[in-house]
Design a protein around this motif. Structure first.
Motif, PDB file in Angstrom:
ATOM      1  N   UNK A 108       0.853  -1.184   0.000  1.00 61.09           N
ATOM      2  CA  UNK A 108       0.000   0.000   0.000  1.00 61.09           C
ATOM      3  C   UNK A 108       0.893   1.239   0.000  1.00 61.09           C
ATOM      4  N   UNK A 109       0.501   2.241  -0.763  1.00 58.26           N
ATOM      5  CA  UNK A 109       1.297   3.466  -0.807  1.00 58.26           C
ATOM      6  C   UNK A 109       0.398   4.637  -1.174  1.00 58.26           C
ATOM      7  N   UNK A 110       0.789   5.821  -0.717  1.00 59.31           N
ATOM      8  CA  UNK A 110       0.019   7.035  -0.959  1.00 59.31           C
ATOM      9  C   UNK A 110       0.648   7.842  -2.086  1.00 59.31           C
ATOM     10  N   UNK A 111      -0.187   8.385  -2.932  1.00 56.03           N
ATOM     11  CA  UNK A 111       0.252   9.118  -4.115  1.00 56.03           C
ATOM     12  C   UNK A 111       1.304  10.171  -3.748  1.00 56.03           C
ATOM     13  N   UNK A 112       2.437  10.114  -4.462  1.00 54.32           N
ATOM     14  CA  UNK A 112       3.490  11.090  -4.287  1.00 54.32           C
ATOM     15  C   UNK A 112       4.417  10.844  -3.119  1.00 54.32           C
ATOM     16  N   UNK A 113       4.147   9.821  -2.315  1.00 56.32           N
ATOM     17  CA  UNK A 113       4.951   9.561  -1.114  1.00 56.32           C
ATOM     18  C   UNK A 113       5.868   8.365  -1.374  1.00 56.32           C
ATOM     19  N   UNK A 114       7.182   8.534  -1.257  1.00 57.79           N
ATOM     20  CA  UNK A 114       8.107   7.418  -1.525  1.00 57.79           C
ATOM     21  C   UNK A 114       8.237   6.466  -0.340  1.00 57.79           C
ATOM     22  N   UNK A 115       7.135   5.827  -0.016  1.00 57.03           N
ATOM     23  CA  UNK A 115       7.103   4.846   1.073  1.00 57.03           C
ATOM     24  C   UNK A 115       6.011   3.837   0.770  1.00 57.03           C
ATOM     25  N   UNK A 116       6.164   2.644   1.334  1.00 61.58           N
ATOM     26  CA  UNK A 116       5.196   1.580   1.086  1.00 61.58           C
ATOM     27  C   UNK A 116       4.937   0.835   2.387  1.00 61.58           C
ATOM     28  N   UNK A 117       3.670   0.466   2.607  1.00 57.65           N
ATOM     29  CA  UNK A 117       3.312  -0.400   3.731  1.00 57.65           C
ATOM     30  C   UNK A 117       3.153  -1.820   3.192  1.00 57.65           C
ATOM     31  N   UNK A 118       3.668  -2.787   3.944  1.00 55.17           N
ATOM     32  CA  UNK A 118       3.677  -4.167   3.479  1.00 55.17           C
ATOM     33  C   UNK A 118       3.145  -5.087   4.565  1.00 55.17           C
ATOM     34  N   UNK A 119       2.329  -6.054   4.166  1.00 54.71           N
ATOM     35  CA  UNK A 119       1.877  -7.118   5.059  1.00 54.71           C
ATOM     36  C   UNK A 119       1.631  -8.357   4.212  1.00 54.71           C
ATOM     37  N   UNK A 120       1.501  -9.498   4.879  1.00 52.25           N
ATOM     38  CA  UNK A 120       1.345 -10.770   4.177  1.00 52.25           C
ATOM     39  C   UNK A 120       0.221 -11.560   4.837  1.00 52.25           C
ATOM     40  N   UNK A 121      -0.665 -12.118   4.018  1.00 54.93           N
ATOM     41  CA  UNK A 121      -1.693 -13.036   4.494  1.00 54.93           C
ATOM     42  C   UNK A 121      -1.373 -14.434   3.979  1.00 54.93           C
ATOM     43  N   UNK A 122      -1.227 -15.367   4.920  1.00 50.24           N
ATOM     44  CA  UNK A 122      -0.943 -16.757   4.578  1.00 50.24           C
ATOM     45  C   UNK A 122      -2.221 -17.566   4.751  1.00 50.24           C
ATOM     46  N   UNK A 123      -2.568 -18.368   3.750  1.00 50.07           N
ATOM     47  CA  UNK A 123      -3.784 -19.185   3.787  1.00 50.07           C
ATOM     48  C   UNK A 123      -3.425 -20.644   3.532  1.00 50.07           C
ATOM     49  N   UNK A 124      -4.032 -21.522   4.299  1.00 53.13           N
ATOM     50  CA  UNK A 124      -3.842 -22.953   4.076  1.00 53.13           C
ATOM     51  C   UNK A 124      -4.802 -23.406   2.981  1.00 53.13           C
ATOM     52  N   UNK A 125      -4.278 -23.606   1.798  1.00 54.46           N
ATOM     53  CA  UNK A 125      -5.076 -24.039   0.651  1.00 54.46           C
ATOM     54  C   UNK A 125      -5.058 -25.555   0.485  1.00 54.46           C
ATOM     55  N   UNK A 126      -4.366 -26.241   1.416  1.00 58.85           N
ATOM     56  CA  UNK A 126      -4.249 -27.685   1.304  1.00 58.85           C
ATOM     57  C   UNK A 126      -5.316 -28.423   2.098  1.00 58.85           C
ATOM     58  N   UNK A 127      -5.051 -29.697   2.351  1.00 59.24           N
ATOM     59  CA  UNK A 127      -6.027 -30.553   3.038  1.00 59.24           C
ATOM     60  C   UNK A 127      -5.582 -30.955   4.436  1.00 59.24           C
ATOM     61  N   UNK A 128      -4.366 -30.576   4.833  1.00 58.95           N
ATOM     62  CA  UNK A 128      -3.839 -30.923   6.144  1.00 58.95           C
ATOM     63  C   UNK A 128      -3.516 -29.651   6.933  1.00 58.95           C
ATOM     64  N   UNK A 129      -3.629 -29.701   8.279  1.00 63.50           N
ATOM     65  CA  UNK A 129      -3.264 -28.521   9.072  1.00 63.50           C
ATOM     66  C   UNK A 129      -1.770 -28.225   8.959  1.00 63.50           C
ATOM     67  N   UNK A 130      -1.441 -26.933   9.084  1.00 59.66           N
ATOM     68  CA  UNK A 130      -0.048 -26.472   9.018  1.00 59.66           C
ATOM     69  C   UNK A 130       0.195 -25.548  10.205  1.00 59.66           C
TER      70      UNK A 130
END
Length: 707
Positions: A108-130
């Motif tokens: 995510x970043x705001x127009x004209x601002x040389x900075x970025x916010x970062x986050x990660x969402x991890x999802x279990x798309x498989x069939x076993x718990x992780x």
């Protein structure tokens, strides 16, 4: 995609350029993160997301957040872009077929601002718990550079000694080990914070700067709980990895059943090609764009607090009334009654929790005191520590055990207090009724929200790990703060935690100001105040000024200077001052009130470099960057606080390169008629020579303005 084809994904806006490199047989990597324009490509192999799970761990033996087995297998699976109201988003989807985990990197970043916010969402798309043991919020290689070419920036923090910034060669922490032929390194320079004091050991920030070129990254971890950042060496350059809690450092783990997701804490990274001060300006712009809207941002009222070196937690009607009158006459606009207002017995530390006004301290009721504050045109404020219940408090027996942080079925107790768990509805109901009662029944418009214990790793109640329980509480705490401001949109909330032990932008994006220290020695406060604008917004930096009747006039001016170029946070026994000293206080408040409309558009610089704890001369400047970005400081106004402490020579030279070549009028703005200081401007060298003919301690606010 053929195996030998590399694609690039470009994203950004007028102030930011991001390029991701996509390859069918390798992880997605960050090739460019810059303020735009031509830059050297980074070309490092550090994956943009790292995920640690116990079944596979890391691809190489180490204890760092680089080259996790899952991170090395994550492959590009698509991306989405959006933009609305000047806010740009990029969502990059990744997939590991072996573990069944998917990851979505959100930038995510705001127009004209040389900075970025970062986050990660991890999802279990498989069939076993992780089971997750760590997930990075941001990971990238740094410009393909080695440690020997970079400086690392970080800030030590401690009670009474906050925001002690250091810049030193990264090679001091990462020796040249001759990795060729051995693969990527195994070590890293890592900083961590545990428990709920997010800045109790280090400020949740850091940075890397290329020596010589000025290319700089400056980051903040936006979390009110545990965090980790590290910088390490790889064959193709230095990498950085930023995260919230981890198993290794914070007893955090999170199981994901099929279909379940986990989202990391956000982090933000500012980038520049022009050095630390420009990176700080970029992060300042990013912080301002991220703030929750609030009427206080337009008013920035002067706060008087009765605690520091004044009543020290012992308020009574008799003591407060003359202090209230003196504060009003000095120009304060908020009067906050600090700790002790709820105490009848004099030993209140481990009995707090009901937050009912004392009848012995206020024979006519605290209403008399608050009415006097309002009658003098000030907003009434109270100190509050809502997240704790004293072990002797009646509330300790009224709330269920599940409303508190626990370990092994026992309530966590620290320094005579239990800690509420704001995931529990009974805990939230209690703190809600306290706030609503004090606002609606007593007319309180300002709370100093203090926080004086750290409960440790967390809670194992309704949580798979102590760290996961704490993260749930941390997030519930932020949601609670949002709900308070939703119900009371004009209420001003100060962030205080034993001074500044919880100074992070999870809190400060929501709250209005931050007490920068509990430091009571006016000679030791200047390095904290001078460094504060690197850690938080100038208009949020509540630096204490606590003038006293026994001080010399130069000492009164010295402590007032500590508070003026920030969010002036006034204290002191003003009602006992003689006329000359009181006049200095009033003048300082008046100068601050004239300057505060400028504060929300200023950025900081450090004419003597980053302040050292024992430096005899200290200085920081706020430059008005209201002009166009290609001509920063076009309005030409710069304000400088300069302190001369005991033992300092009578002269110092300030470097102000942003004013190079300009014909300036340099004057003392405060105290205007004190004399004893001489200023000499060299436009070609961009240097201001400051000579103090009066003995230390002495300080001044300088105003530099183009002719």
């Amino acid at each position: 995609m053929p195996a030998d084809v590399v694609e690039t994904l470009r994203w950004g806006h007028s102030g930011l350029a991001v390029t991701l490199e996509i390859h069918p047989d390798r992880p997605v990597t960050l090739r460019e993160l810059s303020p735009g324009g031509a830059v050297a490509p980074m070309r490092t192999s550090q994956p943009v997301v790292e995920v640690l799970v116990p079944g596979e761990g890391r691809a190489r033996a180490s204890q760092r957040l680089s080259e996790t087995a899952v991170g090395l297998r994550l492959r590009y699976a698509g991306a989405d872009r959006s933009a609305k109201d000047g806010r740009h988003e990029l969502r990059v989807r990744l997939r590991d077929e072996t573990s069944g985990l998917g990851a979505e990197l959100l930038l995510e970043s705001y127009e004209g601002v040389p900075a970025v916010r970062s986050s990660v969402r991890v999802t279990n798309l498989g069939t076993e718990p992780v089971l997750l043991l760590a997930v990075t919020s941001f990971a990238a290689g740094f410009h393909g550079l080695e440690a020997a070419e970079l400086d690392v920036l970080y800030a030590d923090s401690a009670w009474l000694g906050e925001s002690r910034w250091t810049r030193r060669p990264l090679a001091d922490h990462l020796a040249d080990l001759g990795l060729e032929g051995h693969g990527h390194g195994r070590g890293a320079y890592a900083l961590t914070s545990s428990g709920t004091w997010s800045s109790g050991r280090y400020v949740p920030m850091g940075g890397l700067a290329e020596r010589g070129s000025g290319r700089t990254w400056l980051w903040q971890i936006e979390h009110n709980g545990p965090w980790r950042w590290e910088a390490g060496d790889r064959l193709d350059g230095v990498y950085v990895a930023l995260s919230g809690p981890t198993d290794l450092d914070h007893q955090w783990s999170q199981p994901l059943a099929p279909g379940e997701s986990f989202t990391t804490v956000p982090v933000s990274v500012a980038v520049t090609g022009d050095g630390l001060e420009d990176a700080a300006a970029a992060l300042t712009a990013h912080r301002r764009a991220s703030l929750r809207p609030h009427p206080d941002r337009g008013r920035l009222p002067v706060v008087f607090n009765d605690y520091m070196n004044t009543l020290m937690g012992d308020p009574t009607t008799e003591k407060l009334l003359p202090l209230i009158d003196a504060a009003a006459e000095a120009g304060a606009e908020v009067f906050c009654v600090d700790a002790g207002w709820y105490d009848d017995g004099g030993d209140w530390w481990d009995s707090v929790g009901e937050w009912r006004p004392s009848s012995t301290r206020f024979p006519g009721g605290i209403e008399e005191v608050l009415a006097r504050i309002a009658g003098r045109g000030m907003t009434p404020g109270l100190w509050l520590e809502p997240e704790v219940i004293g072990v002797r408090s009646p509330m300790a027996g009224k709330l269920p055990d599940e409303a508190f942080l626990q370990r092994g079925g026992v309530r966590v107790a620290e320094h005579g207090r239990y800690h509420l768990d704001l995931r529990h509805p009974a805990a939230v109901a209690h703190v809600d009724q306290v706030i609503d009662r004090l606002v609606t029944e007593l007319g309180v418009g300002y709370f100093k929200l203090d926080y004086n214990i750290n409960p440790g790793a967390g809670t194992d109640v309704d949580a798979p790990s102590a760290g996961a329980g704490l993260l749930g509480h941390n997030r519930a705490h932020l949601a609670w703060l949002e709900s308070v401001l939703d119900r009371h949109p004009h209420l001003v909330l100060e962030n205080c935690g034993s001074g500044a032990m919880r100074m992070d932008y999870a809190m400060l994006s929501r709250l209005q100001l931050q007490s920068t220290s509990d430091q009571q020695d006016f000679l030791r406060y200047p390095p904290i105040a001078a460094a504060a604008p690197l850690s938080l917004l100038p208009e949020q930096a509540a630096n204490w000024a606590y003038p006293q009747p026994e001080m010399t006039e130069e000492e009164v001016a010295f402590t007032m200077c500590t508070g003026i170029l920030g969010r002036l946070y006034l204290s002191g026994n003003l009602h006992r001052m003689d006329a000359p000293r009181l006049a200095l206080v009033r003048e300082g408040v008046a100068v601050h009130r004239r300057l505060r409309p400028v504060l929300p558009r200023t950025t900081a610089c450090w004419p003597l470099g980053l302040p050292g704890w024992d430096d005899p001369w200290l200085a920081f400047a706020l430059r008005d960057d209201s002009g166009p970005r290609e001509h920063p400081g076009a309005s030409g106004e710069t304000y400088v606080t300069v302190w001369r402490r005991p033992g300092a020579p009578d002269r110092t030279v300030l470097s102000l390169p942003h004013l190079r070549g300009r014909d300036l009028e340099a004057a003392v703005a405060y105290p205007e008629r004190a004399g004893g200081w001489r200023l000499g401007w060299d436009a070609k060298a961009a240097e201001l020579t400051v000579t103090a003919d009066v003995p230390p301690p002495t300080a001044r606010i300088l105003h530099l303005r183009p002719r």
